[in-house]
Structure formats: C-alpha cells, structure tokens
Enzyme design. Structure first.
Site, PDB file in Angstrom:
ATOM      1  N   HIS A 275      14.371 -68.684  32.101  1.00  0.00           N
ATOM      2  CA  HIS A 275      14.461 -69.381  33.400  1.00  0.00           C
ATOM      3  C   HIS A 275      14.885 -68.420  34.523  1.00  0.00           C
ATOM      4  O   HIS A 275      15.504 -68.823  35.507  1.00  0.00           O
ATOM      5  CB  HIS A 275      15.474 -70.554  33.354  1.00  0.00           C
ATOM      6  CG  HIS A 275      14.983 -71.752  32.610  1.00  0.00           C
ATOM      7  ND1 HIS A 275      15.807 -72.477  31.775  1.00  0.00           N
ATOM      8  CD2 HIS A 275      13.783 -72.353  32.566  1.00  0.00           C
ATOM      9  CE1 HIS A 275      15.117 -73.477  31.249  1.00  0.00           C
ATOM     10  NE2 HIS A 275      13.880 -73.423  31.700  1.00  0.00           N
TER      11      HIS A 275
ATOM     12  N   ARG B 181      14.016 -79.903  22.355  1.00  0.00           N
ATOM     13  CA  ARG B 181      14.552 -78.774  21.576  1.00  0.00           C
ATOM     14  C   ARG B 181      15.998 -79.045  21.170  1.00  0.00           C
ATOM     15  O   ARG B 181      16.745 -79.683  21.912  1.00  0.00           O
ATOM     16  CB  ARG B 181      14.505 -77.478  22.393  1.00  0.00           C
ATOM     17  CG  ARG B 181      13.108 -76.965  22.583  1.00  0.00           C
ATOM     18  CD  ARG B 181      13.074 -75.738  23.473  1.00  0.00           C
ATOM     19  NE  ARG B 181      12.083 -75.907  24.526  1.00  0.00           N
ATOM     20  CZ  ARG B 181      12.050 -75.213  25.656  1.00  0.00           C
ATOM     21  NH1 ARG B 181      12.938 -74.289  25.903  1.00  0.00           N
ATOM     22  NH2 ARG B 181      11.120 -75.448  26.552  1.00  0.00           N
TER      23      ARG B 181
ATOM     24  N   ASN C 231       1.268 -69.917  36.468  1.00  0.00           N
ATOM     25  CA  ASN C 231       2.188 -70.097  35.338  1.00  0.00           C
ATOM     26  C   ASN C 231       1.341 -70.664  34.191  1.00  0.00           C
ATOM     27  O   ASN C 231       1.085 -71.857  34.127  1.00  0.00           O
ATOM     28  CB  ASN C 231       3.293 -71.064  35.755  1.00  0.00           C
ATOM     29  CG  ASN C 231       4.253 -71.374  34.625  1.00  0.00           C
ATOM     30  OD1 ASN C 231       4.126 -70.823  33.520  1.00  0.00           O
ATOM     31  ND2 ASN C 231       5.206 -72.247  34.889  1.00  0.00           N
TER      32      ASN C 231
ATOM     33  N   GLY D 260      18.874 -81.780  36.873  1.00  0.00           N
ATOM     34  CA  GLY D 260      20.010 -81.341  37.705  1.00  0.00           C
ATOM     35  C   GLY D 260      19.874 -81.755  39.161  1.00  0.00           C
ATOM     36  O   GLY D 260      20.849 -82.105  39.821  1.00  0.00           O
TER      37      GLY D 260
ATOM     38  N   ARG E 127       3.962 -65.821  36.325  1.00  0.00           N
ATOM     39  CA  ARG E 127       5.187 -66.019  35.568  1.00  0.00           C
ATOM     40  C   ARG E 127       4.915 -65.516  34.155  1.00  0.00           C
ATOM     41  O   ARG E 127       3.992 -65.991  33.487  1.00  0.00           O
ATOM     42  CB  ARG E 127       5.554 -67.504  35.530  1.00  0.00           C
ATOM     43  CG  ARG E 127       6.792 -67.761  34.710  1.00  0.00           C
ATOM     44  CD  ARG E 127       7.207 -69.207  34.768  1.00  0.00           C
ATOM     45  NE  ARG E 127       8.377 -69.416  33.941  1.00  0.00           N
ATOM     46  CZ  ARG E 127       8.901 -70.603  33.711  1.00  0.00           C
ATOM     47  NH1 ARG E 127       8.381 -71.673  34.251  1.00  0.00           N
ATOM     48  NH2 ARG E 127       9.973 -70.730  32.946  1.00  0.00           N
TER      49      ARG E 127
END
Ligand code: AMP
Length: 399
Positions: free
Chosen positions: A183, A244, A8, A333, A95
């Site tokens: 995502h 952001r 990534n 989360g 990715r």
C-alpha cells in the site's frame, strides 16, 4: 493537450485513470474506469470527471483464449477507447507490486529495469506478472512512450532492520524473505498531507496510518518516514481484512495440512480468499453489508476487525515510541464511522478520544478528535492514482 495514463493491472482486472497535464496538486482524473472479470465475463466501464458513465460494454474474447490473451485484449480495448477520446498520451504510470530491496522510489522503466522487475516475480507471483504485462504491450505498441513504475513496497524501505527481518534462518533473510510492506502509494500520498492536516509538529511526530479497505494495513511513521508496517513478505500479514486472515499462527496452516490434507493451493485460498470478514461472518467481505446486518456473526466479524486493528496500533506504537496521531484512510477508514469509533474506543487507554459529531465526516480531510483527546485523530482520503501521476510527471520532467 497531453495526458497521463495510470494503470493498476491485476490478474482479472485493469483499473485506469487519465490525468491532464500540467498536473496540479490533487487534480482529479478526467477519465477513470476499470475492466473487470478478465478471464470470465469481461466488462469495461469508463467514466468522466463527474462519474458519468461514458461506456459500459462487454469484451468478448475468442473461444479458448488464454488469460494472457484476454488481458492483452482488455488493454487493447482500453487503448482504442483512449484514442477515440482524442487523448494524446505523454506517459504511462504503473502501479507495480514489488520493487524488492532495490527500489525505494519510483523508476523510469527501461529494458534493464524490466529485467530486474521480472526477478521479483517469485516474491509476488499473484500480482507482479500481471502488473508487468501492460508494460510490455505498451512498449511494443508505442516504443517511444515513457513508462514509470511506482511500487507498493517502496515507501517502507526506510524501516529499520528490526521491522524488516523475520526471526528465521539467515539464509532465507539474505534470499529476500523479509517484511516488505505494501500500500506504499497510499502511505506516500497520506504522508505528504500530514503537515497540512495535523500541523507541522504532530505531522512529524509518531503517526500511525490505518489504510483500511478490502485489503487493510497500517504504517507507523516518524518524521513522515516509515518505521514499521503491518504487512510483511506478502499482503497477508497484519490486519484482518475483507477475505484475508492477517496475522495467524503458522501452526494453523500445518494443522490444516495434516488434518484436512490442504495443499498449497487450498492454503492460498484459505489465507487470501476465504477468511477475514467473510470467513468470520459467513455473510460478506463488504463492511457496508456487515454494518447493516443484525446477525450475531456480522457483529462478531466487526468486533474482531476493530479489536485486531487496535492490537496492531498498540504494536506499532513501540516502533513510533508513542502516538501523536492516528490517521484513517481507505474505503473503510474514510467512510465507516462505526469502525473509527470502535477502534478509538479500544485505544482510549492511550488517550485517544473521538468527537462523535466530527466523526460523521466523509470524503474530506479533517481532524476528528475530541478537544480533550491526547492524540490527534484524522480522516484523510487517499489518492493513489494521483500519487502515481505525480511521480510520473516529476521523474519525466513533464510539468
Ligand atoms: P477499498 O478497497 O479501499 O475500495 O474499500 C472497500 C471497503 O470499504 C469495503 O469493505 C466497503 O464496504 C467499505 N466501505 C465503502 N464505503 C463505506 C461506508 N460508507 N461505510 C462503511 N464501509 C464502507
């Protein structure tokens, strides 16, 4: 034994993971690590299966080396380290930010595919060129090593047109100014866990997945397919994030240009780097730091983060036509009891109710709703690297 390398690559960092073949369900990576600070003070850290640090070193670049040269050097150092571990690579999975409108699934990279991926650079100039750079370097060094691209956008290509199109002049829509969403590898992974965690019926119902990390987005699923998502043309739309803005009136940007003389560069910094949790709190972009702070600005940043998340769920419930389950994933989360609790409180009107004991969960998949909740709530740890490894082995027939 043969292994897979998952990469990534960003502009200033390169994260990697190594998985052994055959790849079993949820097999952990045998090595992982990252090279950070490329272009400034480049640090290379590699860890083993148990998280033990195997290597921690500074990579020195020659004076005056360009960013591109330094990225190249970072990759070379990684490849040397991999050879030193006697890892024999069977393939590399990358990715890649953008698959444009064309790719709705991962793809084996060929020169023709690479040429198409280059045409998506204008859609993601901050990421796509950096994602592709290691592909060229690996192809040069190991011409017969197969490489696979997994796109952040691919999962969302099932969205109906209403979720994808902006209300703008048609010519820009046709040019590709649409809501791609991001995502994707995380949502792909979570979508495959829904039935086992929530049961077949609820898992195939109206599900909103909240991927909340430093970058944060949500996806609305029906029959485990994306019907809407909060990020759009870029990863700036939707939720308030670490740095952001998320959704913002475009008039604010015009105001900053008129009143403060903001240039495109200033606006980019404002949208991506100076806003979100950091901008509102003036303290940190890090959720842990804000949760630990008793400053009113930190409390306000947390409340705004949760409130805007709940507003987004309400909007996505139009796309799912009702909510059967809410799933939390990503660094926040998966770990923040506070955020899960507050978002669910704000969704009480929709019948969402948490069990405070179950909400203490961290690091494993579990349903955490109260017995009388009308909506299932689950925590499911995401695993983007494993997802990319899975696609790489499947596409290449390696298992
Ligand atoms: P990610 O980008 O997915 O790695 O997530 C990074 C975010 O997760 C940061 O804002 C962290 O502060 C947050 N995070 C990680 N662990 C915890 C925790 N135990 N409690 C609250 N937030 C956390």
């Amino acid at each position: 034994m043969k292994s897979l390398l998952i990469i990534n690559a960003g502009s200033s960092s390169l994260k990697f993971a190594v998985f052994n073949l055959p790849l079993t369900q949820d097999a952990p990576s045998v090595y992982r690590g990252q090279i950070d600070g490329i272009g400034a003070n480049t640090q290379f850290v590699a860890k083993d299966l148990d998280g033990k640090v195997l290597l921690e070193t500074t990579i020195k670049s020659p004076d005056g080396a360009s960013l591109e040269d330094q990225q190249q050097l970072a990759l070379e150092k990684l490849l040397v380290w991999i050879e030193d571990q006697h890892i024999e690579l069977a393939a590399v999975g990358h990715r890649v930010l953008h698959g444009g409108k064309k790719y709705s699934a991962p793809v084996v990279i060929s020169p023709e595919v690479l040429a198409v991926l280059e045409t998506f650079v204008p859609l993601g100039p901050l990421h796509q060129p950096h994602n592709l750079r290691p592909v060229y370097a690996l192809a040069k060094k190991y011409p017969s090593l197969p490489q696979v691209a997994c796109f952040d956008t691919a999962f969302h290509r099932t969205q109906p047109w209403q979720s994808e199109v902006y209300p703008i002049p048609r010519k820009f829509t046709e040019e590709g100014v649409i809501r791609y969403g991001f995502h994707g590898s995380s949502y792909d992974y979570i979508s495959r866990q829904l039935e086992s965690v929530l049961g077949k019926q609820i898992g195939n119902g109206g599900v909103v997945i909240a991927h909340m990390g430093n970058g944060a987005s949500m996806a609305a699923l029906r029959e485990k397919k994306c019907v809407a998502t909060s990020m759009g043309f870029t990863a700036a739309e939707g939720l308030m994030m670490g740095t952001r803005t998320g959704n913002i009136d475009p008039g604010v940007l015009l105001y900053l240009m008129d009143k403060h003389g903001y240039t495109a560069e200033d606006l980019t910094r404002f949208i991506y780097k100076e806003s979100g949790l950091l901008g509102v709190s003036g303290i940190s972009q890090d959720m842990r730091t804000l949760e630990a702070s008793d400053k009113p600005e930190a409390r306000e940043a947390l409340e705004l983060f949760c409130y805007r998340a709940a507003r987004q769920i309400g909007s996505l419930m139009v796309a799912t036509a009702g909510l059967d389950a809410l799933v939390f994933t990503g660094g926040i989360g998966e770990n923040s009891q506070f955020v899960r609790n507050r978002v669910c409180e704000l969704m009480a009107w929709a019948g969402v109710k948490l069990d405070p004991e179950l909400n203490k969960i961290r690091g494993k998949a579990l349903c955490i709703q109260a017995a009388d909740s009308k909506v299932a709530v689950a925590v499911i740890p995401t695993n983007e690297e494993w997802m990319i490894a899975h696609h790489t082995t499947t596409l290449l027939g390696l298992n």
